[in-house]
Design a protein around this motif. Structure first.
Motif, short mmCIF file in Angstrom:
data_model
loop_
_atom_site.label_atom_id
_atom_site.label_comp_id
_atom_site.label_asym_id
_atom_site.label_seq_id
_atom_site.Cartn_x
_atom_site.Cartn_y
_atom_site.Cartn_z
N LYS A 116 43.46 5.77 24.97
CA LYS A 116 42.61 6.75 24.29
C LYS A 116 42.57 6.49 22.79
O LYS A 116 41.51 6.54 22.16
CB LYS A 116 43.10 8.17 24.55
N ILE A 117 43.75 6.20 22.22
CA ILE A 117 43.85 5.94 20.77
C ILE A 117 43.04 4.70 20.40
O ILE A 117 42.28 4.71 19.44
CB ILE A 117 45.32 5.79 20.35
N SER A 118 43.19 3.62 21.19
CA SER A 118 42.46 2.39 20.87
C SER A 118 40.95 2.57 21.05
O SER A 118 40.15 2.02 20.30
CB SER A 118 42.97 1.21 21.69
N THR A 119 40.55 3.37 22.04
CA THR A 119 39.12 3.65 22.24
C THR A 119 38.55 4.42 21.05
O THR A 119 37.46 4.10 20.56
CB THR A 119 38.90 4.45 23.54
N ILE A 120 39.28 5.40 20.57
CA ILE A 120 38.84 6.17 19.40
C ILE A 120 38.73 5.27 18.18
O ILE A 120 37.73 5.30 17.45
CB ILE A 120 39.79 7.36 19.13
N ALA A 121 39.76 4.42 17.97
CA ALA A 121 39.75 3.51 16.82
C ALA A 121 38.58 2.54 16.90
O ALA A 121 37.88 2.28 15.90
CB ALA A 121 41.07 2.74 16.74
N SER B 62 59.64 2.46 24.65
CA SER B 62 59.44 3.00 26.00
C SER B 62 57.95 3.18 26.25
O SER B 62 57.22 3.66 25.38
CB SER B 62 60.15 4.34 26.11
N PRO B 63 57.47 2.81 27.44
CA PRO B 63 56.04 3.00 27.76
C PRO B 63 55.61 4.46 27.66
O PRO B 63 54.45 4.76 27.42
CB PRO B 63 55.92 2.50 29.20
N GLU B 64 56.55 5.38 27.85
CA GLU B 64 56.24 6.80 27.78
C GLU B 64 55.74 7.21 26.39
O GLU B 64 54.96 8.14 26.25
CB GLU B 64 57.47 7.64 28.16
N MET B 65 56.23 6.51 25.36
CA MET B 65 55.85 6.84 23.99
C MET B 65 54.37 6.57 23.73
O MET B 65 53.76 7.18 22.87
CB MET B 65 56.69 6.06 22.98
N PHE B 66 53.81 5.62 24.48
CA PHE B 66 52.43 5.23 24.24
C PHE B 66 51.57 5.36 25.50
O PHE B 66 50.73 4.52 25.79
CB PHE B 66 52.37 3.79 23.71
N LYS B 67 51.79 6.46 26.23
CA LYS B 67 51.01 6.65 27.45
C LYS B 67 49.53 6.89 27.17
O LYS B 67 48.69 6.66 28.01
CB LYS B 67 51.60 7.78 28.29
#
Length: 197
Positions: free
Chosen positions: A29-34, A20-25
């Motif tokens: 942000k996560i990819s920017t931090i990584a 579900s897209p909601e799980m990875f809303k």
């Protein structure tokens, strides 16, 4: 490393189809931090080698020849592809002036020329980044390190920098970062400039 990247991408696409897209809303942000952690680690690696920055300073203005060559090569390539696909010259130049920065160039061209041009810009620049990831190692080993910067374009300062770091040396990584920074700066100016000529 290239195989790991391709496997990760494939798994991500497969995984994205079943959740579900909601799980990875917050995925942006996560990819920017990584990505920032990766760039930070490359910076630490460069900082540990004190000779690299000294070598770069000795090159002086000549170091700007790398981004200049990438700009010329990208625009020339865009013209050739534009002729093959019968695109207007200004549109072909504007798309190639995205230098791999697919999000911004697509938005600019969507606003200037419509959704079709924006989609073409998006896809061509995404494919440029994917081809860069696949080709950097080969180019670095078979041609030379500096040439391995060219496929990345603007992404040489961020997403493809870790790949360049893996297959080249610290001096090339600094030149790649500088090249990517210059190209990133040029994109918002050159895309509309070439479209409007």
């Amino acid at each position: 490393m290239v195989y790991i990247i391709l496997i990760s991408l494939t798994l991500g696409i497969a995984f994205g189809n079943f959740i579900s897209p909601e799980m990875f809303k917050d995925i942006d942000k996560i990819s920017t931090i990584a990505l920032n952690l990766l760039i930070f680690s490359v910076g630490v690696d460069i900082g540990l080698n004190k000779e690299v920055l000294t070598k770069i300073k000795k090159k002086g203005v000549k170091i700007l020849l790398v981004p200049l060559a990438v700009v010329i090569g990208s625009l020339f390539g865009g013209l050739i592809v534009g002729l093959i696909f019968k695109l207007q010259t200004n549109l072909a130049l504007a798309i190639s002036a995205g230098f791999g920065w697919y999000s911004l160039s697509a938005v600019i061209l969507t606003n200037l020329a419509g959704a079709e041009a924006g989609t073409v810009a998006f896809l061509s620049n995404v494919f440029r980044e994917l081809l860069a990831v696949l080709s950097i190692g080969f180019i670095a080993s078979k041609i030379n390190y500096i040439t391995a910067i060219a496929p990345s374009g603007a992404t040489a300062m961020d997403t493809t920098l870790p790949v360049i770091s893996k297959f080249t040396d610290e001096e090339t990584v600094v030149i790649a970062f500088l090249t990517g920074t210059i190209l990133t700066f040029l994109v918002p100016f050159l895309v509309p400039f070439f479209y409007n000529i």
